[in-house]
Scaffold this motif. Structure first.
Motif, PDB file in Angstrom:
ATOM      1  N   ILE A 201       0.844  -1.206   0.000  1.00 57.41           N
ATOM      2  CA  ILE A 201       0.000   0.000   0.000  1.00 57.41           C
ATOM      3  C   ILE A 201       0.872   1.247   0.000  1.00 57.41           C
ATOM      4  CG2 ILE A 201      -1.647   1.354   1.367  1.00 57.41           C
ATOM      5  CD1 ILE A 201      -2.921  -1.268   2.253  1.00 57.41           C
ATOM      6  N   THR A 202       1.938   1.214   0.787  1.00 57.31           N
ATOM      7  CA  THR A 202       2.861   2.353   0.846  1.00 57.31           C
ATOM      8  C   THR A 202       3.471   2.636  -0.513  1.00 57.31           C
ATOM      9  OG1 THR A 202       3.408   1.882   3.166  1.00 57.31           O
ATOM     10  CG2 THR A 202       4.962   3.243   1.936  1.00 57.31           C
ATOM     11  N   PHE A 203       3.880   1.567  -1.200  1.00 61.11           N
ATOM     12  CA  PHE A 203       4.484   1.708  -2.527  1.00 61.11           C
ATOM     13  C   PHE A 203       3.490   2.338  -3.515  1.00 61.11           C
ATOM     14  CE2 PHE A 203       5.128  -0.014  -6.813  1.00 61.11           C
ATOM     15  CZ  PHE A 203       6.416   0.440  -7.076  1.00 61.11           C
ATOM     16  N   VAL A 204       2.259   1.842  -3.516  1.00 62.07           N
ATOM     17  CA  VAL A 204       1.235   2.355  -4.447  1.00 62.07           C
ATOM     18  C   VAL A 204       0.893   3.803  -4.125  1.00 62.07           C
ATOM     19  CG1 VAL A 204      -1.151   2.101  -5.243  1.00 62.07           C
ATOM     20  CG2 VAL A 204       0.279   0.070  -4.912  1.00 62.07           C
ATOM     21  N   LEU A 205       0.736   4.112  -2.841  1.00 60.51           N
ATOM     22  CA  LEU A 205       0.407   5.485  -2.453  1.00 60.51           C
ATOM     23  C   LEU A 205       1.504   6.457  -2.847  1.00 60.51           C
ATOM     24  CD1 LEU A 205      -1.231   5.060   1.079  1.00 60.51           C
ATOM     25  CD2 LEU A 205      -2.357   5.616  -1.073  1.00 60.51           C
ATOM     26  N   LYS A 206       2.760   6.065  -2.655  1.00 62.21           N
ATOM     27  CA  LYS A 206       3.881   6.922  -3.058  1.00 62.21           C
ATOM     28  C   LYS A 206       3.838   7.195  -4.557  1.00 62.21           C
ATOM     29  CE  LYS A 206       7.455   6.025   0.439  1.00 62.21           C
ATOM     30  NZ  LYS A 206       8.773   5.376   0.674  1.00 62.21           N
TER      31      LYS A 206
END
Length: 465
Positions: A201-206
């Motif tokens: 999720i962190t990767f996609v949000l970034k």
């Protein structure tokens, strides 16, 4: 929030034209249309299949207003999810108003801005981000903004968010379940899998957050300030870029007293060029005001084009050292802005002189604005400042500032969850941060809404959509 009455509005732009389309939506839309429509074949609209078109006349008693085509869309298979009728009439202002007034007298209500699309959202035909994409699609004025709006309207962005939200919701449910069995000290949520999900999720949000920098300029256009001393050819360059005589050109230094703006499309991206007043020491009060505005425009621009007169150097009216000094001043004052250095009037310079210029001024572009030499090469240079690789790869790009704000808030909460997992935070505290992240995800797609939010979004739509 939403009334269940039948609404009517002009769906095409106001003004006279070949045809106009008047749209009705609501439970009585077909009945209202049937009462004022006389089919040439004697058909009754209410008995016709959905997605059919019928030729006839709109009448007011014995008076025939116009010959029209009526399209029937029955719920739930319509844009709004309600019964919808679209009347294609001749584009006379008089005819448009007569038909609309006819239905208003019959009991319809004038639609508010964006009310048809609001009803589509309320009835589950579109999620909120898709509904906003409808407005973006209508306002798109270049290939890139159109492509992004189409992708978002098809659900590319919202489906990505919805998938992440669903996975996070599943883990949240397990953690909430743990709280119900707190005394038994059991774990239903696999912490290793949960950490993997949070990292994903962190990767996609970034990626989505970073894409806003590109998306914003694609949607709103890239402001480019053309600066330099007076009479170096800034207005001539603007005219060459626009391929029209937009700015006044003369041999008198200081002709341009105020910033002149216009936009062109380069490689599917909108560029808004700003021809500014020449920068120099002057006692002219009006010209000084123009120079002050020049620096304001440079501050607002995302790309700066510095133009100088190459001919003046070799006629000893200027020097290369003076030019490089000005270039360094701009670089130092605006270090974050891309700078394109251009030598104008190169058609009057010998090949030896051109070699000297390119040797002493790095990354210089050589043009003759008057003869339009080097203009296409300049356009390519400008288009390279925009990273459109994501468009070609069909990746999701964020263009909406509301979505960007919600993504930032969701990212902040996910960071808290990640930190909590690393430090062994208790399940009840983890659950609080997860709920907040879910809330911000829901804000984007419309699972979480309020009347004020919907009012602000749909107020920006045009009437009839």
């Amino acid at each position: 929030m939403i009334n269940q009455d039948t609404i009517v509005a002009l769906a095409t732009p106001a003004g006279a034209g070949a045809i106009a389309v008047i749209r009705l939506s609501g439970k009585d839309a077909i009945n209202f249309a049937e009462n004022r429509f006389k089919s040439v074949s004697g058909k009754q609209l209410s008995k016709q299949a959905t997605h059919t078109i019928h030729l006839g006349h709109i009448v007011d008693g014995n008076k025939t207003i116009d010959e029209v085509l009526v399209s029937v869309f029955k719920n739930p298979n319509s844009y709004t999810g309600e019964d919808v009728v679209e009347i294609s009439c001749h584009g006379s202002n008089y005819i448009q108003q007569e038909i609309i007034q006819l239905f208003l007298r019959q009991g319809c209500r004038m639609a508010t801005a964006g009310e048809f699309t609001l009803r589509a959202f309320i009835n589950g035909k579109l999620d909120l981000s898709q509904a906003e994409a409808v407005a973006d699609l209508i306002s798109s004025d270049n290939e890139a903004s159109h492509q992004i709006a189409m992708q978002q309207m098809r659900g590319g962005f919202s489906s990505e968010i919805a998938k992440l939200r669903e996975e996070l919701l599943n883990f949240a449910s397990l953690i909430e379940l743990e709280l119900d069995f707190a005394e038994e000290d059991v774990e239903f949520a696999d912490r290793t899998q949960f950490k993997d999900l949070i990292e994903r999720i962190t990767f996609v949000l970034k990626r989505l957050i970073d894409s806003f920098a590109v998306g914003n300029v694609i949607k709103n256009g890239i402001p480019v300030a053309i600066v330099g001393e007076p009479n170096v050819g800034k207005s001539t360059l603007l005219n060459a870029l626009l391929n029209e005589e937009r700015a006044i050109v003369s041999d008198i230094a200081g002709t341009t007293r105020d910033a002149i703006e216009d936009e062109i499309n380069i490689g599917g991206i909108g560029f808004r060029f700003i021809d500014t007043a020449g920068i120099r020491e002057t006692k002219d009060v009006v010209e000084n005001i123009g120079i002050k505005k020049t620096f304001e425009k440079i501050a607002q621009a995302q790309v700066v084009v510095y133009l100088f007169d190459a001919e003046a150097i070799f006629s000893q009216k200027s020097t290369i050292d003076a030019i490089t000094t000005e270039i360094e001043k701009i670089k130092n004052k605006y270090p974050q802005k891309p700078l394109v250095v251009i030598a104008n009037k190169v058609d009057a310079i010998s090949n030896t002189g051109l070699e000297e210029l390119t040797d002493k001024v790095s990354d210089i572009k050589l043009i003759s604005a008057k003869n339009r030499k080097g203009i296409e090469d300049l356009k390519i240079t400008l288009s390279n400042f925009v990273n459109t690789g994501a468009l070609r790869n069909d990746e999701t790009i964020v263009t909406n500032s509301r979505h960007y704000d919600a993504l930032l808030k969701a990212f902040e909460e996910i960071q808290k969850v990640q930190h909590g997992l690393e430090t062994g935070l208790s399940g009840d505290l983890l659950a609080i941060d997860i709920r907040q992240a879910l809330y911000h995800f829901g804000e984007i797609t419309g699972e979480i809404t309020n009347d004020d939010l919907l009012g602000n979004i749909f107020a920006n739509f045009c009437i009839g959509k």
